[in-house]
Design a protein around this motif. Structure first.
Motif, PDB file in Angstrom:
ATOM      1  N   GLY A  44      -0.479  -2.572  13.905  1.00  0.00           N
ATOM      2  CA  GLY A  44       0.041  -2.392  15.250  1.00  0.00           C
ATOM      3  C   GLY A  44       1.402  -1.733  15.172  1.00  0.00           C
ATOM      4  O   GLY A  44       1.999  -1.649  14.098  1.00  0.00           O
ATOM      5  N   ILE A  45       1.882  -1.290  16.313  1.00  0.00           N
ATOM      6  CA  ILE A  45       3.128  -0.534  16.307  1.00  0.00           C
ATOM      7  C   ILE A  45       4.084  -0.989  17.397  1.00  0.00           C
ATOM      8  O   ILE A  45       3.666  -1.352  18.499  1.00  0.00           O
ATOM      9  N   ILE A  46       5.350  -0.962  17.057  1.00  0.00           N
ATOM     10  CA  ILE A  46       6.396  -1.168  18.045  1.00  0.00           C
ATOM     11  C   ILE A  46       7.104   0.162  18.188  1.00  0.00           C
ATOM     12  O   ILE A  46       7.464   0.781  17.192  1.00  0.00           O
ATOM     13  N   ARG A 101      -8.941  -3.015  -0.281  1.00  0.00           N
ATOM     14  CA  ARG A 101      -8.943  -4.265   0.467  1.00  0.00           C
ATOM     15  C   ARG A 101      -8.773  -4.006   1.959  1.00  0.00           C
ATOM     16  O   ARG A 101      -9.454  -4.592   2.793  1.00  0.00           O
ATOM     17  N   ILE A 102      -7.870  -3.111   2.265  1.00  0.00           N
ATOM     18  CA  ILE A 102      -7.622  -2.803   3.666  1.00  0.00           C
ATOM     19  C   ILE A 102      -8.862  -2.223   4.323  1.00  0.00           C
ATOM     20  O   ILE A 102      -9.232  -2.592   5.427  1.00  0.00           O
ATOM     21  N   ARG A 107     -10.183  -4.408   7.166  1.00  0.00           N
ATOM     22  CA  ARG A 107      -9.672  -3.816   8.405  1.00  0.00           C
ATOM     23  C   ARG A 107      -8.339  -4.423   8.812  1.00  0.00           C
ATOM     24  O   ARG A 107      -8.030  -4.509   9.995  1.00  0.00           O
ATOM     25  N   LYS A 108      -7.616  -4.885   7.851  1.00  0.00           N
ATOM     26  CA  LYS A 108      -6.306  -5.463   8.157  1.00  0.00           C
ATOM     27  C   LYS A 108      -5.292  -4.975   7.136  1.00  0.00           C
ATOM     28  O   LYS A 108      -5.537  -5.032   5.936  1.00  0.00           O
ATOM     29  N   THR A 109      -4.149  -4.508   7.623  1.00  0.00           N
ATOM     30  CA  THR A 109      -3.151  -4.009   6.678  1.00  0.00           C
ATOM     31  C   THR A 109      -2.044  -5.022   6.455  1.00  0.00           C
ATOM     32  O   THR A 109      -1.286  -4.917   5.502  1.00  0.00           O
ATOM     33  N   LYS A 110      -1.919  -5.935   7.355  1.00  0.00           N
ATOM     34  CA  LYS A 110      -0.822  -6.891   7.273  1.00  0.00           C
ATOM     35  C   LYS A 110       0.534  -6.178   7.271  1.00  0.00           C
ATOM     36  O   LYS A 110       1.455  -6.585   6.576  1.00  0.00           O
ATOM     37  N   CYS A 145       0.850  -1.181   0.000  1.00  0.00           N
ATOM     38  CA  CYS A 145       0.000   0.000   0.000  1.00  0.00           C
ATOM     39  C   CYS A 145       0.891   1.238   0.000  1.00  0.00           C
ATOM     40  O   CYS A 145       1.149   1.825   1.038  1.00  0.00           O
ATOM     41  N   VAL A 146       1.379   1.582  -1.168  1.00  0.00           N
ATOM     42  CA  VAL A 146       2.339   2.681  -1.297  1.00  0.00           C
ATOM     43  C   VAL A 146       2.039   3.505  -2.546  1.00  0.00           C
ATOM     44  O   VAL A 146       1.327   3.061  -3.432  1.00  0.00           O
TER      45      VAL A 146
END
Lengths: 348, 348
Positions: free
Chosen positions: B120-122, B54-55, B59-62, A117-118
């Motif tokens: 999610g994020i780190i 799709r995202i 609701r998922k970006t992978k 997604c870019v």
DNA sequence: CTGTTAGCGCATTCAA
DNA sequence: TTGAATGCGCTAACAG
């Protein structure tokens, strides 16, 4: 409870979705009072616009992808790639883009190209015949290559690997070295089937051949040149370096295709009491920031990694903005520092 | 011409959008014949599913985001961060996630948190009081911190910086060193206003203090300990190292907060003919892969960078899958190698 | 096995 | 300055 959406804010604040949207994206086009009211409600309800929805609506992700053939894990093991990313990152930062590091999903690069997604992609080392070009075109995804073919019909930023490799060997040969060990690049350990990523190696190989021929050393080369793939694993690399430096008639020069490959040789040479460059010459390829801090500083082909990354990113955003661009070929001079010298007398 | 969408394929192939969608995402649920027909048409028309759409629908970006406070450019300058990314990358690869490297947009970290299109994020080094926690919660974005507080109510992966720093100094002090130079970490050069990212430095500072007190050396420390921020720029770092190593009553030991800071000292020491560790002890913090290849190998606090990254990512995907997780504190032992020894007799 | 239908959440044109 | 309506492209119940 589900997510709070723009609709909720609209309802609760008494304004329309449009106004809420404007409040967030274009505060100027909404009355100050309205703005504040909306923001207050948003704050209170814990609202925050959904990036995915925004992207779908605007058709802009504000992120560029950097696509590499190897598993992510190996990417960050490679300082040269880090240099490229620093360059890319500098313009991302300036232009407000995010950077997504892409690698083959489940080993399939086409999967990545489809799902990324870019807004555009920078990709490393694809050959002209690779199918990735078709895939990018199919997705109508702007892209820029690095270290690919400079005269092809896509945008590329690169150097003349052949010439650089040749010049580097010239230096060694002119110093009289005849027993030379070449540490070649590792092939990429991914199961990409539909592409071919070895342009760089091929080009450098050709350069080396040219230098050999030029010096009329085909026979010598056959007998006393060693070629091997250096391992990425430290221990193995050190072991191999020790093997090479302790063999009878050991090489008098080490020609590394990547600066990092020089480190184990420095280490083992120090252990063995071999002096660089008096007893052993070593050359690198890349000129990583740390290479000039080795002792003695490493003689290298200077590869403008940072600049390369920067330029590639620059080209990408330019074409994202609809500007016409051209491929660029960068300089990659040999820089002689302290790690090379004439072949020792007694080994001639 | 506009983009070709799923609708076009449906129309042209005679099937419905659903079938086309299934053909792409779940080939098993569609007749083989149908599948092939659809794929053929898609191929012919140059169709490729839109990731953004799709995202929005799934609701998922992978993709997972790795958020750092510094400009992207500086991120890839830091080998310790590379280690973290390698660890994160290893699980991303395994789980089919992409990795997005996030840094403050226009210097504003909250912007990034809002706009990042990730599952999610780190994030690295946020203090408990930072507002980023509130922001993550507002966006309902799962996140895992590294090098933050291990006993707070968010997921964290870290080490006991205080203890590690203390033990490292103990070693030097027990060897009799009294003139010690500390290279501290550079503060992050970004204009983040709403967060505070110096937990690590603080903790290590406390550890150093404890060691000093334990050895009853408060006075000595005041007089003969040097603290300075090492520059990231090579030239400056070298210049500073030379200054320090040539001053009257030069330090007998260098305590680096990051392995990379040791390099200029090795370099200058070699130039000056100072032997490590006989004339000069040096210690690092991180244990980068290359540090054991310095000559002599660097004595360090071993920081499990790769493992830390791996674990953080592991925790993140676990919580993405709805599993309960707990913070984890990792070991960070002092590893004595060849760069440290008793203080030289004549300088006692 | 396939098609219908209703969202996903936001941006934006156009009219008021 | 504000709002109603429409579209972005795809997925996933659900019904057939």
């Amino acid at each position: 409870m589900g997510k709070v959406t723009i609709k909720d804010i609209a309802k609760r604040s008494g304004y329309s979705k449009t106004s809420v949207s404007f409040a967030f994206n274009n505060p100027g086009r909404v009355a100050k009072e309205t703005y504040e009211h909306i923001m207050a409600v948003a704050q209170e309800m814990g609202y925050s616009p959904d990036p995915a929805a925004r992207i779908l609506a605007t058709r802009k992700t504000k992120t560029v992808g950097f696509l590499l053939p190897q598993p992510i894990e190996e990417i960050f093991d490679n300082q040269y790639l880090s240099e490229l990313m620093r360059g890319i990152g500098s313009v991302c930062h300036r232009e407000g883009f995010m950077l997504s590091v892409l690698s083959p999903l489940k080993g399939i690069i086409s999967q990545t190209i489809q799902q990324a997604c870019v807004d555009g992609i920078i990709i490393l080392g694809v050959s002209n015949s690779s199918s990735v070009h078709a895939q990018f075109r199919q997705r109508k995804l702007p892209y820029v290559t690095m270290d690919a073919d400079n005269s092809a019909d896509y945008l590329n930023v690169g150097i003349d690997d052949e010439k650089a490799a040749e010049e580097m060997l010239d230096l060694l040969l002119d110093y009289g070295h005849r027993r030379i060990c070449f540490c070649t690049l590792q092939p990429i350990s991914t199961d990409i089937v539909d592409t071919e990523f070895s342009l760089t190696s091929d080009n450098r190989g050709n350069g080396i051949l040219k230098s050999i021929k030029k010096h009329n050393l085909e026979e010598t080369a056959k007998n006393s040149f060693i070629f091997y793939e250096a391992s990425h694993k430290q221990e193995e690399a050190v072991k191999k370096a020790r093997e090479i430096l302790t063999m009878p008639n050991r090489p008098t020069a080490i020609y590394c295709m990547g600066d990092h490959q020089a480190i184990p040789f420095y280490f083992v040479a120090a252990q063995l009491g071999l002096k660089i460059p008096q007893d052993l010459s070593i050359t690198g390829f890349d000129d990583l920031p740390s290479s000039s801090m080795l002792f003695p500083p490493l003689t290298v082909v200077h590869q403008p990694g940072y600049e390369k990354g920067r330029l590639a990113a620059e080209l990408l955003v330019a074409s994202l903005n609809g500007q016409e661009c051209k491929s660029v070929l960068m300089e990659s001079p040999v820089i002689e520092r302290g790690s090379t010298a004439k072949v020792p007398e007694n080994t001639k």
